[in-house]
Scaffold this active site. Structure first.
Site, short mmCIF file in Angstrom:
data_model
loop_
_atom_site.label_atom_id
_atom_site.label_comp_id
_atom_site.label_asym_id
_atom_site.label_seq_id
_atom_site.Cartn_x
_atom_site.Cartn_y
_atom_site.Cartn_z
N ALA A 43 -5.41 6.57 -1.85
CA ALA A 43 -4.13 7.24 -1.65
C ALA A 43 -3.64 7.71 -3.02
CB ALA A 43 -3.12 6.30 -1.00
N THR A 95 4.19 4.29 -7.04
CA THR A 95 2.92 4.05 -6.35
C THR A 95 3.15 4.19 -4.85
OG1 THR A 95 1.01 2.54 -6.25
CG2 THR A 95 3.19 1.52 -6.21
N ASN A 96 2.21 3.73 -4.04
CA ASN A 96 2.36 3.83 -2.58
C ASN A 96 1.78 2.58 -1.93
OD1 ASN A 96 -0.55 4.31 -1.81
ND2 ASN A 96 -0.22 6.01 -3.24
N ARG A 97 1.79 2.54 -0.62
CA ARG A 97 1.48 1.30 0.12
C ARG A 97 -0.01 1.02 0.30
NH1 ARG A 97 5.97 -0.82 2.40
NH2 ARG A 97 7.76 0.56 2.69
N SER A 98 -0.88 1.86 -0.22
CA SER A 98 -2.31 1.63 0.01
C SER A 98 -2.77 0.30 -0.61
CB SER A 98 -3.13 2.76 -0.61
OG SER A 98 -4.51 2.44 -0.57
#
Ligand code: CTP
Ligand code: CA
Length: 226
Positions: free
Chosen positions: A100, A33-36
């Site tokens: 994101a 996943t990512n930091r959004s």
């Protein structure tokens, strides 16, 4: 009393906004996943709903509570988000892609938990579909807003995305600036439009940026031949 009186300048406009990060499964217990955080997209959904729009919020998993009065669609992966957005696209007037979205996913999703072995592990990743670019190709009447999360060359990258994805507006932020980007309640954005103009907004709360952005969309949409 006055705070409760909202402008109804988006009455009956149908707006779809995507928010948050996607999750791309590796195996039953792991994902990329990512930091959004979803804060920007949720703020846009809430602001538009308060202004009278019919809002659909397509969101990855977040810690946030969906705003009142919006249609809420929760998704997991980039492919799920693609399906949720494309299937609703024809009915929309404005689409804002604040999510994101993962650019890559594991090529193979293991059905059992991967067991560790001695030595390194190499995982093969494959590209996901670019939802915004696909919306740009299929655009009939919709006003299309993309985001650009950048760490360098913000203007060049943002203008490139505006063109390549056939968007009407790109909201760019430099996610390495303090007070901007992932997780925080404020953002510092520049809005790029097809007329070659740009507007740099000062650091503001994401809730305030949401209303400024919607003002810009209504203005640009009004100025377009439809
Ligand atoms: N986007 C999308 N589908 C993807 C990837 C991105 O719809 N698979 C959208 C995002 O929601 C955002 C815009 O495209 O509105 C720009 O995303 P960004 O990650 O900044 O740009 P990319 O085109 O993915 O390029 P890169 O990550 O290499 O900068
Ligand atoms: Ca990307």
């Amino acid at each position: 009393f006055f705070a409760a009186v909202e402008r109804q300048d988006m009455k009956d406009i149908r707006l779809l906004v995507t928010a948050g990060a996607t999750r791309e499964a590796v195996d039953p217990v792991r994902f990329f996943t990512n930091r959004s955080s979803g804060k920007m997209g949720y703020a846009i959904a809430e602001a538009a709903a308060k202004r009278g729009a019919k809002v659909t919020l397509v969101s990855g998993k977040t810690d946030l509570t969906p705003p009142a009065g919006v249609e809420f669609v929760e998704v997991t992966s980039a492919e799920d988000m693609y399906q949720a957005v494309i299937s609703r696209y024809d009915d929309m007037d404005i689409v804002v892609k604040a999510a994101a979205v993962a650019d890559y996913r594991p090529k193979v999703v293991h059905s059992q938990k991967m067991k560790k072995k001695s030595g390194d592990l190499v995982l093969e990743l494959t590209r996901t579909r670019d939802i915004l670019a696909d919306l740009g190709k299929r655009k009939t009447h919709q006003f299309l807003v993309g985001f650009a999360a950048e760490t360098e060359n913000v203007e060049e990258n943002a203008r490139g995305k505006l063109e390549r994805k056939n968007a009407d507006m790109i909201v760019a932020n430099n996610v390495t600036q303090s007070g901007a980007g992932f997780g925080v309640d404020t953002n510092i954005v520049t809005i790029y439009t097809r007329d070659g103009k740009s507007e740099a907004l000062p650091q503001m709360r994401k809730t305030e940026i949401a209303d400024c952005l919607l003002d810009k969309v209504l203005e640009a949409r009004g100025g377009q031949k439809r």
